[in-house]
Design a protein around this motif. Structure first.
Motif, PDB file in Angstrom:
ATOM      1  N   ASN A 150      16.482 -13.067  50.387  1.00 56.06           N
ATOM      2  CA  ASN A 150      16.761 -14.508  50.332  1.00 56.06           C
ATOM      3  C   ASN A 150      15.439 -15.172  49.691  1.00 56.06           C
ATOM      4  N   ILE A 151      14.454 -15.068  50.193  1.00 53.12           N
ATOM      5  CA  ILE A 151      13.408 -15.986  49.906  1.00 53.12           C
ATOM      6  C   ILE A 151      12.757 -15.619  48.523  1.00 53.12           C
ATOM      7  N   ASN A 152      12.388 -14.229  48.192  1.00 56.80           N
ATOM      8  CA  ASN A 152      11.862 -13.601  47.099  1.00 56.80           C
ATOM      9  C   ASN A 152      12.863 -12.411  46.692  1.00 56.80           C
ATOM     10  N   PHE A 153      13.743 -12.937  46.036  1.00 55.40           N
ATOM     11  CA  PHE A 153      14.791 -11.646  45.687  1.00 55.40           C
ATOM     12  C   PHE A 153      14.260 -10.826  44.786  1.00 55.40           C
ATOM     13  N   ILE A 154      13.520 -11.140  43.645  1.00 56.42           N
ATOM     14  CA  ILE A 154      12.972 -10.116  42.795  1.00 56.42           C
ATOM     15  C   ILE A 154      11.759  -9.161  43.425  1.00 56.42           C
ATOM     16  N   GLY A 155      10.849  -9.974  44.153  1.00 56.24           N
ATOM     17  CA  GLY A 155       9.816  -9.497  44.954  1.00 56.24           C
ATOM     18  C   GLY A 155      10.230  -8.283  45.885  1.00 56.24           C
ATOM     19  N   TYR A 156      11.469  -8.668  46.596  1.00 57.10           N
ATOM     20  CA  TYR A 156      11.987  -7.730  47.468  1.00 57.10           C
ATOM     21  C   TYR A 156      12.791  -6.418  46.801  1.00 57.10           C
ATOM     22  N   HIS A 157      13.076  -6.600  45.623  1.00 55.88           N
ATOM     23  CA  HIS A 157      13.687  -5.374  45.113  1.00 55.88           C
ATOM     24  C   HIS A 157      12.775  -4.638  44.228  1.00 55.88           C
ATOM     25  N   MET A 158      11.565  -5.501  43.868  1.00 55.64           N
ATOM     26  CA  MET A 158      10.761  -4.313  43.245  1.00 55.64           C
ATOM     27  C   MET A 158       9.994  -3.617  44.437  1.00 55.64           C
ATOM     28  N   LYS A 159       9.639  -4.095  45.254  1.00 52.62           N
ATOM     29  CA  LYS A 159       9.283  -3.260  46.788  1.00 52.62           C
ATOM     30  C   LYS A 159      10.315  -2.219  46.997  1.00 52.62           C
ATOM     31  N   ARG A 160      11.557  -2.530  47.116  1.00 59.18           N
ATOM     32  CA  ARG A 160      12.593  -1.461  47.519  1.00 59.18           C
ATOM     33  C   ARG A 160      12.653  -0.572  46.730  1.00 59.18           C
ATOM     34  N   THR A 161      12.687  -0.741  45.280  1.00 60.98           N
ATOM     35  CA  THR A 161      12.919   0.350  44.388  1.00 60.98           C
ATOM     36  C   THR A 161      11.653   1.315  44.573  1.00 60.98           C
ATOM     37  N   THR A 162      10.332   0.701  44.774  1.00 65.60           N
ATOM     38  CA  THR A 162       9.328   1.492  44.846  1.00 65.60           C
ATOM     39  C   THR A 162       9.452   2.522  46.122  1.00 65.60           C
ATOM     40  N   ILE A 163       9.752   1.562  46.989  1.00 65.86           N
ATOM     41  CA  ILE A 163       9.718   2.777  48.364  1.00 65.86           C
ATOM     42  C   ILE A 163      11.033   3.710  48.165  1.00 65.86           C
ATOM     43  N   THR A 164      12.062   3.160  47.600  1.00 64.97           N
ATOM     44  CA  THR A 164      13.041   4.317  47.709  1.00 64.97           C
ATOM     45  C   THR A 164      12.748   5.452  46.799  1.00 64.97           C
ATOM     46  N   ALA A 165      12.115   5.077  45.494  1.00 65.98           N
ATOM     47  CA  ALA A 165      11.785   6.514  44.852  1.00 65.98           C
ATOM     48  C   ALA A 165      10.738   7.069  45.248  1.00 65.98           C
ATOM     49  N   LEU A 166       9.751   6.716  46.198  1.00 68.29           N
ATOM     50  CA  LEU A 166       8.804   7.442  46.749  1.00 68.29           C
ATOM     51  C   LEU A 166       9.487   8.461  47.977  1.00 68.29           C
ATOM     52  N   ILE A 167      10.394   7.771  48.575  1.00 67.90           N
ATOM     53  CA  ILE A 167      10.895   8.579  49.875  1.00 67.90           C
ATOM     54  C   ILE A 167      11.597   9.609  49.315  1.00 67.90           C
ATOM     55  N   HIS A 168      12.647   9.405  48.205  1.00 66.29           N
ATOM     56  CA  HIS A 168      13.334  10.255  47.646  1.00 66.29           C
ATOM     57  C   HIS A 168      12.660  11.492  46.877  1.00 66.29           C
ATOM     58  N   SER A 169      11.547  11.139  46.513  1.00 67.42           N
ATOM     59  CA  SER A 169      10.494  12.189  45.921  1.00 67.42           C
ATOM     60  C   SER A 169      10.076  13.019  46.683  1.00 67.42           C
ATOM     61  N   ALA A 170       9.882  12.640  48.077  1.00 65.43           N
ATOM     62  CA  ALA A 170       9.162  13.357  49.084  1.00 65.43           C
ATOM     63  C   ALA A 170      10.026  14.177  50.004  1.00 65.43           C
ATOM     64  N   LEU A 171      11.509  14.233  49.614  1.00 69.57           N
ATOM     65  CA  LEU A 171      12.561  14.710  50.230  1.00 69.57           C
ATOM     66  C   LEU A 171      12.364  16.363  50.119  1.00 69.57           C
ATOM     67  N   PRO A 172      11.952  16.939  48.935  1.00 75.39           N
ATOM     68  CA  PRO A 172      11.624  18.604  48.777  1.00 75.39           C
ATOM     69  C   PRO A 172      10.475  19.063  49.686  1.00 75.39           C
ATOM     70  N   LEU A 173       9.421  18.025  49.513  1.00 72.49           N
ATOM     71  CA  LEU A 173       8.277  18.426  50.587  1.00 72.49           C
ATOM     72  C   LEU A 173       8.704  18.377  52.096  1.00 72.49           C
ATOM     73  N   GLY A 174       9.312  17.592  52.288  1.00 72.57           N
ATOM     74  CA  GLY A 174      10.020  17.269  53.856  1.00 72.57           C
ATOM     75  C   GLY A 174      10.690  18.664  54.068  1.00 72.57           C
ATOM     76  N   TYR A 175      11.363  19.031  53.191  1.00 70.27           N
ATOM     77  CA  TYR A 175      12.147  20.244  53.485  1.00 70.27           C
ATOM     78  C   TYR A 175      11.378  21.570  53.820  1.00 70.27           C
ATOM     79  N   VAL A 176      10.230  21.670  52.873  1.00 70.61           N
ATOM     80  CA  VAL A 176       9.278  22.874  53.360  1.00 70.61           C
ATOM     81  C   VAL A 176       8.531  22.660  54.620  1.00 70.61           C
ATOM     82  N   PHE A 177       8.196  21.400  54.973  1.00 74.24           N
ATOM     83  CA  PHE A 177       7.629  20.999  56.278  1.00 74.24           C
ATOM     84  C   PHE A 177       8.593  21.316  57.217  1.00 74.24           C
ATOM     85  N   THR A 178       9.993  21.101  57.299  1.00 77.01           N
ATOM     86  CA  THR A 178      10.904  21.177  58.136  1.00 77.01           C
ATOM     87  C   THR A 178      10.989  22.667  58.616  1.00 77.01           C
ATOM     88  N   LEU A 179      11.012  23.719  57.417  1.00 76.87           N
ATOM     89  CA  LEU A 179      11.057  25.078  57.492  1.00 76.87           C
ATOM     90  C   LEU A 179       9.658  25.397  58.291  1.00 76.87           C
TER      91      LEU A 179
END
Ligand code: ZN
Ligand code: ZN
Ligand code: ZN
Length: 359
Positions: free
Chosen positions: A42-71
């Motif tokens: 509510n306070i910083n709408f654009i700033g919030y979504h800049m961070k949110r998209t960044t962190i979402t992209a990073l976490i999603h891209s780490a999912l394959p690596l997470g799979y290997v580690f889980t194995l």
């Protein structure tokens, strides 16, 4: 074991990328888990979504690596695993590089910022547009519609925004046309009373440098959205929007009221005090007979309403529907009370009111 772990991880990944509603209500989404880092939307709408998209992209891209580690953690020993770990580690590394590109040089390459660039006036900065959007988003009269658990549509006074996991679509209301492109209906009950219709809407900007986008909302949400739009959603002739349950009820209600005897009034009808749009055209005039004495003591009787002709038939129908209880099929058989004097009335007592025919 490997199959089980793989299945579990696949399920986990799906829940991370497309969180089910249970995860959302349990607070297990990226946006909710990283609330502290993201700050207040509510306070910083654009700033919030800049961070949110960044962190979402990073976490999603780490999912394959997470799979290997889980194995690896599950005790799997395969000569290919270290190679797989190295290969899958490249994905988040590449993503990190890409995210760095997003954030360097005044964040000009960030997808959220890119969506604003079209509206930057020469000599100014995207931050001016962002500040304007932030202020409008803080306004209470914005309309926010959840499209699914990962995307949302927001209409503010001047902007239309679609929020999705990796980006934002931003378009000014003034230079965008909303067109309904398709509909699909779903029956929640066998009787068809709870039919839900969804509309696909395409936002077509008039400028070439703004990307067009589509979103899918229910007809009910569309009705909430309409008052917030500067131009109504265009519905082509081949698409028909389902009337809501209330609208369908009001049509049936009107049909029955028309069958009651006309109540003649001696002056020109005033405007309906409910909608202020149509002339008032119904009079509550008790016509139903009292039940025979042996049935007395049942539900409360109708009473004579002495109010003037104040309401139009649609408003009276909506008033009736708003107070009706039980399944919609039984609404017409019930009773309502006069909005002004509270006298109980039934459908038989709602008479169409007209000025006497000129003679
Ligand atoms: Zn009215
Ligand atoms: Zn009354
Ligand atoms: Zn009655």
């Amino acid at each position: 074991m490997t199959v089980l772990v793989s299945l579990f991880y696949l399920l986990f990944s799906i829940c991370v990328v497309y969180p089910p509603t249970e995860f959302v209500s349990a607070g297990f989404t990226i946006a909710q888990l990283f609330e502290g880092f993201l700050g207040s939307e509510n306070i910083n709408f654009i700033g919030y979504h800049m961070k949110r998209t960044t962190i979402t992209a990073l976490i999603h891209s780490a999912l394959p690596l997470g799979y290997v580690f889980t194995l690896l953690c599950s005790g799997e020993r395969n000569p290919w695993l270290p190679a797989a770990a190295a290969a899958t580690a490249i994905i988040p590394l590449l993503m990190c590089y890409r995210l760095l590109c997003w954030w360097e040089n005044g964040q000009a390459k960030h997808p959220v910022v890119k969506s604003l660039l079209a509206y930057v006036t020469p000599g100014s900065d995207w931050r001016v547009v962002a500040a304007n959007l932030n202020i409008e988003f803080r306004n209470v009269d914005k309309v926010s519609i959840q499209l699914n658990t990962t995307s949302r549509f927001v209409a503010t006074e001047n902007w239309l925004i679609k929020l999705s996991p990796y980006k934002l679509n931003v378009v000014k209301q003034g230079d965008c046309t909303l067109v309904a492109t398709a509909t699909d209906s779903h029956n929640l009950t066998a009787s068809g009373e709870d039919e839900v219709q969804y509309v696909n809407i395409e936002a077509i900007p008039t400028r070439d440098d703004v990307e067009r986008f589509t979103f899918r909302i229910s007809t009910v949400a569309l009705r909430d959205l309409q008052p917030r739009l500067s131009q109504p959603v265009r519905v082509p002739d081949h698409i028909s929007l389902l009337p809501t349950l209330i609208e369908r009820f009001v049509n049936v209600f009107k049909h029955y009221v028309e069958q009651n005897p006309v109540y003649y009034i001696d002056q020109e009808p005033e405007l309906c005090i409910g909608c202020m749009q149509y002339p008032a055209d119904v009079k509550l005039n008790r016509r139903c007979a009292a039940p025979p004495p042996h049935l007395e003591g049942g539900p409360p009787q109708c009473q004579q309403c002495n109010c003037r002709v104040l309401w139009c038939c649609s408003c009276m129908g909506r008033w009736w529907a708003a107070r009706a209880t039980g399944p919609p099929a039984g609404w017409l058989a019930g009773r309502a009370s006069c909005p002004v004097c509270r006298a109980a009335f039934c459908l038989l007592d709602v008479c169409p009111a007209r000025a006497p025919p000129a003679s």
